[in-house]
Write an enzyme that holds these catalytic residues in place. Sequence first.
Site, PDB file in Angstrom:
ATOM      1  N   SER A  61     -11.482  38.150  19.048  1.00 52.17           N
ATOM      2  CA  SER A  61     -11.620  37.532  17.723  1.00 52.17           C
ATOM      3  C   SER A  61     -12.659  38.267  16.885  1.00 52.17           C
ATOM      4  O   SER A  61     -13.594  38.886  17.410  1.00 52.17           O
ATOM      5  CB  SER A  61     -12.038  36.066  17.853  1.00 52.17           C
ATOM      6  OG  SER A  61     -11.083  35.325  18.566  1.00 52.17           O
TER       7      SER A  61
HETATM    8  N1  SAH Z   1     -11.626  34.178  23.238  1.00 52.93           N
HETATM    9  C1  SAH Z   1     -10.980  35.464  23.268  1.00 52.93           C
HETATM   10  C2  SAH Z   1      -9.894  35.536  22.214  1.00 52.93           C
HETATM   11  C3  SAH Z   1      -8.672  36.193  22.775  1.00 52.93           C
HETATM   12  S1  SAH Z   1      -7.183  35.974  21.833  1.00 52.93           S
HETATM   13  C4  SAH Z   1     -11.983  36.586  23.100  1.00 52.93           C
HETATM   14  O1  SAH Z   1     -13.164  36.314  22.825  1.00 52.93           O
HETATM   15  O2  SAH Z   1     -11.625  37.744  23.277  1.00 52.93           O
HETATM   16  C5  SAH Z   1      -6.551  34.480  22.535  1.00 52.93           C
HETATM   17  C6  SAH Z   1      -6.165  34.516  23.979  1.00 52.93           C
HETATM   18  O3  SAH Z   1      -5.522  33.265  24.271  1.00 52.93           O
HETATM   19  C7  SAH Z   1      -5.176  35.594  24.380  1.00 52.93           C
HETATM   20  O4  SAH Z   1      -5.727  36.358  25.401  1.00 52.93           O
HETATM   21  C8  SAH Z   1      -3.941  34.806  24.861  1.00 52.93           C
HETATM   22  O5  SAH Z   1      -3.288  35.430  25.952  1.00 52.93           O
HETATM   23  C9  SAH Z   1      -4.543  33.483  25.257  1.00 52.93           C
HETATM   24  N2  SAH Z   1      -3.660  32.334  25.256  1.00 52.93           N
HETATM   25  C10 SAH Z   1      -2.674  32.008  24.380  1.00 52.93           C
HETATM   26  N3  SAH Z   1      -2.111  30.843  24.709  1.00 52.93           N
HETATM   27  C11 SAH Z   1      -2.738  30.410  25.849  1.00 52.93           C
HETATM   28  C12 SAH Z   1      -2.577  29.271  26.697  1.00 52.93           C
HETATM   29  N4  SAH Z   1      -1.678  28.311  26.462  1.00 52.93           N
HETATM   30  N5  SAH Z   1      -3.397  29.171  27.769  1.00 52.93           N
HETATM   31  C13 SAH Z   1      -4.329  30.126  28.038  1.00 52.93           C
HETATM   32  N6  SAH Z   1      -4.511  31.219  27.284  1.00 52.93           N
HETATM   33  C14 SAH Z   1      -3.723  31.361  26.201  1.00 52.93           C
END
Ligand code: SAH
Length: 214
Positions: A61
């Site tokens: 993010s």
């Molecule tokens: N908090 C992360 C943001 C990553 S983007 C950071 O700091 O880098 C969001 C992430 O959510 C992705 O890796 C995606 O694979 C995951 N995601 C999407 N839907 C999800 C779900 N239902 N359960 C777990 N992870 C999920």
Amino acid sequence: MRRYDRARARLIETLREKGIANERVLAAIAAIPRHEFVDDAFRPKAYDDVALPIGLKQTISQPFTVAYQTVLLDVQPGERILEVGTGSGYQAAVLAELGARVFSIERHGPLLTRTDALLQKLGYRVRTRLGDGTEGWPGLAPFDGIIVTAGGLDVPEALREQLRLPTEGKPDARLIIPVGDRTGQRMLRITRTGATTYEQETFAEFRFVPLVSG
Ligand code: SAH
């Protein structure tokens, strides 16, 4: 790692200019080597206030978004916080830096394997699990706070229910979640005020990668 100190200090100034005023959150971001959370090719941009690709069509993010959600969550040291969407592990590191006990769920196995190794290398204690975070983590509930870092159409009921009930002397448990369609999501803060009661506040609009159930 001094070569990134200047860029990181500049990022903190940018976040201040954009309205982030919470000193604890700024200090946590100032302490974390974001360049370690991105691929080598993106390191020159690691301290720009932008989201960056981390593989599998996912992103780390934007720092402003991380700061914004973390301010809304208002983590107190020792609190049990569940994150949905571990991704690069950066947000989890911010929470750990603030003294939270962090639990984080990711649905992409290869991403999680890499992130687990990185968090361990950097000394961040985060307990992670591979699975669908829209179901929460029933075995470890309740949580003082839950933060969802992917955008979905609605608020998963399981996440609401895994917020701790109001407890004397503690802040009420809260869920920070972006809700909306793919074109944009509103940041919501849902606070548990009783066994069946919740309060909902609406904040700014963001654009996250999709929250995928199942
Ligand atoms: N908090 C992360 C943001 C990553 S983007 C950071 O700091 O880098 C969001 C992430 O959510 C992705 O890796 C995606 O694979 C995951 N995601 C999407 N839907 C999800 C779900 N239902 N359960 C777990 N992870 C999920």
